[in-house]
Design an enzyme around this catalytic site. Structure first.
Site, PDB file in Angstrom:
ATOM      1  N   LYS A 181       0.837  -1.197   0.000  1.00 54.02           N
ATOM      2  CA  LYS A 181       0.000   0.000   0.000  1.00 54.02           C
ATOM      3  C   LYS A 181       0.874   1.250   0.000  1.00 54.02           C
ATOM      4  CE  LYS A 181      -3.863   1.924   2.741  1.00 54.02           C
ATOM      5  NZ  LYS A 181      -4.691   1.680   3.950  1.00 54.02           N
ATOM      6  N   SER A 189      -9.408   1.386   3.189  1.00 52.69           N
ATOM      7  CA  SER A 189      -8.568   2.174   2.317  1.00 52.69           C
ATOM      8  C   SER A 189      -7.461   1.365   1.629  1.00 52.69           C
ATOM      9  CB  SER A 189      -7.940   3.324   3.106  1.00 52.69           C
ATOM     10  OG  SER A 189      -7.061   2.850   4.113  1.00 52.69           O
ATOM     11  N   SER A 211      -9.733  -0.738   7.328  1.00 52.62           N
ATOM     12  CA  SER A 211      -9.146  -0.543   6.005  1.00 52.62           C
ATOM     13  C   SER A 211      -8.442  -1.759   5.410  1.00 52.62           C
ATOM     14  CB  SER A 211      -8.166   0.632   6.034  1.00 52.62           C
ATOM     15  OG  SER A 211      -8.862   1.839   6.172  1.00 52.62           O
TER      16      SER A 211
END
Length: 478
Positions: free
Chosen positions: A87, A162, A186
Site C-alpha cells: 500500500k 482504504s 481498512s
C-alpha cells in the site's frame, strides 16, 4: 538447478507459502514469479486500477538476487522469492510515498518502514505500490491522485478501502500477498469486498512507522490468498521497534488453555449475526448463516449465539477520526483544499466544532467500550461476526444506495462491524465465507482477545477448509 514451467493459471493459484517452498526446492525461479506478477498486474490495470506504480526494474533485480541466494542454499526466510504488493502509505526506500494525494511530495524516501524492512528480510520481492483514498481517510477506493480503483469480481463495484489496491491485486491473482493498514477497517473492508483474507493484528504487534494522525487506531497487516500466508506475514513482521512505542506493549498472549480447547473441540465460539444491534443486508445474512451452519457441523466447539448488544460506538469513533484527520491535515487543507478529496477537507471544519471536552469524553468512552469488549472475550475464546453488513456497492460511490451521504463520515455509516475493534485494539481477521446472489464475496470476521493473535489465526485456519480458501476473481468477470 532446473526450473519447472509455471503457467499464469498455475501462478494465480499459488499461495505465498507454496511459492516460497518451490523456490527453496529449486523448482521455481523467483524471477519467473516476479515476471508473472508484473504481467498479470499490468494486464488487470486497465480494468481495476490497483497500482500507483509498478516497480519493474527493482522487482526483477531483487528477484534475480533471491534466485542467486536460493541457488546458493541461503534463503532469507519464509517469504523468499515471493512477489508482494505494498500500500502506498508504507515507506519503501528509493520511492516516493503518495498516499493517494496530489499534495504529497514526489521525492523518494530514504528508509523503509518496519514492516517493509521485515518482509524484505524474509525474502519478499516488492513488485509495486498500491492505490488508496487520500491519506487513507475513508473506506472506499477512490482518490484525487489515482481515480477509481475497482473490484476484480465486478469492475462496476467498489473494492472497499482504504487498502483498496492491495486487496484488488490479490483478488485479481497478480500477487499472493499484499500489505495494508487498518485504522477503522481498512484491511478488513476490502478483504470482505474482494474475497481475500485480511488481518488486523493486535494494536502495536506489527510496528507502525511513520506514525499517523490517528496513531492509537492504526494497525498494519497483510491481505492474502490464505490464512497461512497471512500468518507467515504477521510472524515475519511482528515485534518491537523503537520507532513505534506501542509495539513494546504488544506480544502474543494466546493462552494454552484456549489452544487446548481448540484442539479438544471445546473452543468457546460466540456468534453475533447482527453485531452492535445492526443487522446485515439479506444477501449477506443468508451467506453468513449458511457459513456458520457449515462451521457448526464441521468444527467441534462450544458454539453459542449472542446478541452483542453493546451500543455501536459510532460517536466515539467519529470524534477521534474527525479530530485526528481535521487537525492533522489542517495546514495542508488550508493551503491546497481545491486539490483534495472534499470529504477529507470537510474534516477540518468538523474538527473545529469539537471541543476539548468532546475529545476527552470520547477517550473515556473508548476506554469503557474496550473494557466491555475485553470482558466479552473473557467469557468466550473468539467472537464470530459478518465482516461487513453489505456486499460491494458501486465503484466510485461513497455510500450504498439509500446510505448516509450527508453524514460527517459517510463511510462509517456502512462499516459498523469493523471500526469498533480498532477502538479496542483487538486482533480481527476477515476470511471469505461465500458469494451472494450477485456472485460477490462475503466475509466472516474472527475477533479474539487483545494479544491472542495466534489463537485468532489458528481458529481462522480451522475454519478455512470448511468455508473454502480465497481464490482469485474469474478472469472473465464483468
Amino acid at each position: 538447478m532446473t526450473f519447472a514451467e509455471l503457467t499464469p493459471a498455475r501462478y494465480r493459484r499459488l499461495t505465498a507459502r507454496r511459492a516460497a517452498l518451490l523456490v527453496a526446492d529449486g523448482a521455481v525461479s523467483p524471477v519467473h514469479l516476479a515476471e508473472h506478477a508484473l504481467a498479470l498486474a499490468r494486464e488487470a490495470e486497465p480494468r481495476i486500477n490497483a497500482y500507483v506504480r509498478l516497480l519493474d526494474r527493482d522487482a526483477l533485480r531483487a528477484a534475480a538476487k533471491r534466485e542467486a541466494e536460493a541457488r546458493a542454499g541461503r534463503p532469507r526466510g519464509a517469504l523468499h522469492g515471493v512477489p508482494i504488493a505494498v500500500k502506498d502509505n508504507f515507506y519503501v526506500a528509493g520511492h516516493p510515498v503518495s498516499r493517494g494525494s496530489r499534495t504529497s511530495s514526489h521525492a523518494a524516501v530514504a528508509e523503509n518502514a518496519p514492516m517493509i524492512e521485515r518482509v524484505l528480510a524474509a525474502g519478499a520481492v516488492i513488485v509495486g505500490k498500491t492505490t488508496m483514498p487520500e491519506f487513507g481517510w475513508k473506506g472506499t477506493g477512490s482518490s484525487p491522485l489515482t481515480g477509481i480503483t475497482r473490484n476484480p469480481w465486478n469492475a462496476a463495484r467498489n473494492p472497499g478501502g482504504s487498502s483498496a489496491g492491495s486487496a484488488a491485486t490479490v483478488a485479481a491473482g497478480a500477487v499472493p500477498l499484499a500489505l495494508g493498514s487498518d485504522a477503522g477497517g481498512s484491511i478488513r473492508i476490502p478483504a470482505a469486498f474482494c474475497g481475500t483474507v485480511g488481518v488486523k493484528p493486535t494494536l502495536g504487534l506489527v510496528p507502525v512507522w511513520p506514525g499517523t494522525v490517528t496513531g492509537s487506531l492504526s494497525h498494519v497487516g497483510p491481505l492474502a490468498r490464505s490464512v497461512e500466508d497471512a500468518a507467515l506475514a504477521v510472524a515475519a513482521t511482528a515485534g518491537p521497534d523503537p520507532r513505534d512505542p506501542l509495539s513494546y506493549g504488544a506480544s502474543d498472549r494466546t493462552s494454552r488453555e484456549a489452544l487446548a480447547r481448540l484442539r479438544a473441540g471445546g473452543l468457546r465460539v460466540a456468534v453475533a449475526a447482527a453485531p452492535f444491534g445492526v443487522a446485515p443486508e439479506d444477501g449477506v445474512a443468508a451467506v453468513f448463516a449458511d457459513a456458520v451452519a457449515r462451521l457448526k457441523a464441521a468444527v467441534p466447539a462450544a458454539w453459542s449465539d449472542i446478541a452483542l448488544d453493546i451500543a455501536l460506538p459510532r460517536g466515539i469513533f467519529e470524534t477521534l477520526w474527525v479530530t485526528g484527520r481535521g487537525f492533522g491535515f489542517a495546514d495542508t487543507i488550508a493551503a491546497r483544499a481545491a486539490e483534495m478529496d472534499p470529504g477529507l477537507v470537510r474534516c477540518a471544519a468538523l474538527a473545529r466544532g469539537c471541543s476539548a471536552g468532546d475529545l476527552l469524553r470520547a477517550i473515556d468512552d473508548r476506554r469503557r467500550l474496550s473494557a466491555a469488549l475485553a470482558a466479552l472475550l473473557e467469557a468466550c475464546d473468539v467472537l464470530v461476526t459478518p465482516t461487513m453488513p453489505l456486499a460491494a456497492f458501486a465503484a466510485g460511490d461513497e455510500v450504498p444506495p439509500g446510505g448516509e451521504a450527508d453524514a460527517p463520515l459517510p463511510w462509517v455509516s456502512w462499516t459498523p462491524y469493523t471500526y469498533p475493534f480498532n477502538l479496542s485494539g483487538q486482533p480481527a481477521i476477515s476470511i471469505p465465507c461465500g458469494l451472494d446472489r450477485d456472485r460477490l464475496p462475503v466475509g466472516l470476521q474472527v475477533v479474539a482477545q487483545w494479544g491472542a493473535d495466534r489463537l485468532a489465526m489458528a481458529v481462522a485456519r480451522r475454519f478455512e477448509p470448511v468455508l473454502g480458501r480465497a481464490r482469485p476473481a474469474p478472469l472473465n468477470a464483468p
